[in-house]
Design an enzyme around this catalytic site. Structure first.
Site, short mmCIF file in Angstrom:
data_model
loop_
_atom_site.label_atom_id
_atom_site.label_comp_id
_atom_site.label_asym_id
_atom_site.label_seq_id
_atom_site.Cartn_x
_atom_site.Cartn_y
_atom_site.Cartn_z
N GLY A 1 -5.13 3.97 10.48
CA GLY A 1 -4.13 4.96 10.08
C GLY A 1 -4.20 6.17 11.01
CG LEU B 1 -0.28 -0.55 1.03
CD1 LEU B 1 -0.05 -0.12 -0.41
CD2 LEU B 1 0.85 -0.03 1.90
CG ASP C 1 -5.75 5.98 5.92
OD1 ASP C 1 -4.67 5.36 5.82
OD2 ASP C 1 -6.55 5.81 6.87
CG ASN C 2 -11.34 4.47 7.00
OD1 ASN C 2 -10.21 4.12 7.31
ND2 ASN C 2 -12.39 3.67 7.07
CB THR D 1 -12.72 -3.15 4.89
OG1 THR D 1 -13.66 -2.62 5.80
CG2 THR D 1 -11.74 -2.09 4.47
CE1 TYR E 1 -5.87 -8.71 6.38
CE2 TYR E 1 -4.13 -10.09 7.27
CZ TYR E 1 -4.53 -8.94 6.63
OH TYR E 1 -3.60 -8.02 6.23
N GLY F 1 -1.51 4.77 7.10
CA GLY F 1 -1.20 3.63 7.97
C GLY F 1 0.30 3.47 8.16
#
Ligand code: UDP
Length: 323
Positions: A36, A76, A31-32, A95, A149, A10
């Site tokens: 990112g 992160l 990271d998926n 997530t 969030y 990201g």
């Protein structure tokens, strides 16, 4: 020393990876690529001290394996950006809560230090500024997706503190409006990205509301400085830190600054929140960090002025994001 960076492809994560590799560490990125980008880490793909794992933090067995084989975890990976949250609230909550739960669970099992990335959204629409880490949070109704969030990240922080009570070394960093090279060139989810894109394309620069709302924009090297200090500092374990610039600017003024620095002929227009985010959206009027704790405990000291940071960001943009 091998360091795991979740969300390392990201915008902030990839700058952290640059820094850590530069310090000589081995770095593993999980990271998926949801927000990112492989381009953010492309320069490191051939580096023998670097490994990229394209998967989600919701993959429990993988998270456990990667945590076990690392000495420090920077967590992160998250669904980020108000616009993303509003567009896909379910994914954001899952997530951001479940991912952190899995990371902390594994870290506790193998006794690994975790630095948890959190957010100034934690403070919600609190009106007392500057925001101190110990201040009350002020949020809107749960029907308003924006607050999910803040709430999810607050659950993450509670989890981190709960593990800290059990002795796990954890530090939390609350980022305040980070900007810099590699901000999403589509200008999605950050006002600076949007304004630069609009200014360079000669499109109207869209100020939401009356433009009097303020933010403290933090150049990426200062964001990374705070993150790394939290990772290194023993004194900071078990604590949360505001990581941001203490210099406040109104969004209307930011629009004028971006227009001047890009030499753009774009008109500056105002647009209602409702037109952008739909009915019921609530904005944070002023957002200003107190950085006394980070200065005192971590030795944090943001260095880059908004004008200098914007110049660097615009220069990067001109080089990298032509269609
Ligand atoms: N904003 C704006 N024009 C845009 C995008 C954002 O005026 O095209 C405003 C937004 O409404 C908010 C501020 O800029 O008041 C910062 O927005 P951003 O989404 O970057 O981050 P936030 O601090 O709200 O999480």
């Amino acid at each position: 020393m091998r360091i795991l960076v979740t969300g390392g492809a990201g915008y902030i994560g990839s700058h952290l990876v640059d820094h850590l590799l530069g310090q000589g560490y081995e770095v593993v990125v999980l990271d998926n690529l949801s927000t990112g980008k492989i381009a953010n880490i492309a320069p490191h793909l051939e580096n023998p001290r670097f490994r990229f794992v394209n998967d989600t933090v919701l993959n429990e067995a993988l998270v456990e394996e990667l945590t076990r084989s690392s000495t420090l975890v920077y967590h992160l990976a998250a669904a980020v950006g108000v616009r993303h949250i509003v567009a896909d609230p379910l994914n954001a909550v899952l997530t951001n809560v479940r991912g952190t739960e899995l990371i902390l669970h594994s870290a506790y099992k193998y006794w690994r230090k975790v630095v948890l990335a959190s957010t100034s959204e934690i403070y919600g629409k609190a009106q007392k500024v500057p925001f101190e880490e110990t201040d009350d949070r002020v949020l809107g109704a749960t029907e308003i997706h924006r607050w999910s969030y803040s709430t999810a990240k607050a659950v993450d922080e509670h989890l981190a503190f709960a593990y800290a009570d059990k002795g796990l070394p954890v530090a939390i960093v609350r980022y305040f409006n980070s900007y810099g090279e590699r901000l999403d060139p589509r200008g999605y989810g950050s006002v600076i990205a949007t304004f630069i894109r609009q200014a360079l394309a000669g499109e109207p620069i869209t100020v939401h509301g009356d433009g009097q709302q303020t933010r403290c924009f933090t150049y990426i090297s200062d964001t990374i400085q705070g993150t790394v200090l939290a990772g290194e500092s023993r004194a900071g374990e078990g604590q949360v830190f505001n990581i941001g610039s203490p210099v406040e600017i109104a969004i209307g003024e930011l629009a004028r600054l971006v227009k001047r620095l890009t030499g753009s002929a774009s008109p500056i227009v105002t647009i209602s929140y409702e037109a952008v985010y739909g009915p019921g959206f609530e904005d944070t009027r002023r957002r200003l960090p107190s950085i006394g704790r980070a200065q005192r405990v971590l030795g944090y000291s943001p260095k880059v002025s908004l004008e200098d940071g914007l110049k660097r960001t615009i220069a990067w943009w001109q080089e990298h994001s032509r269609p």
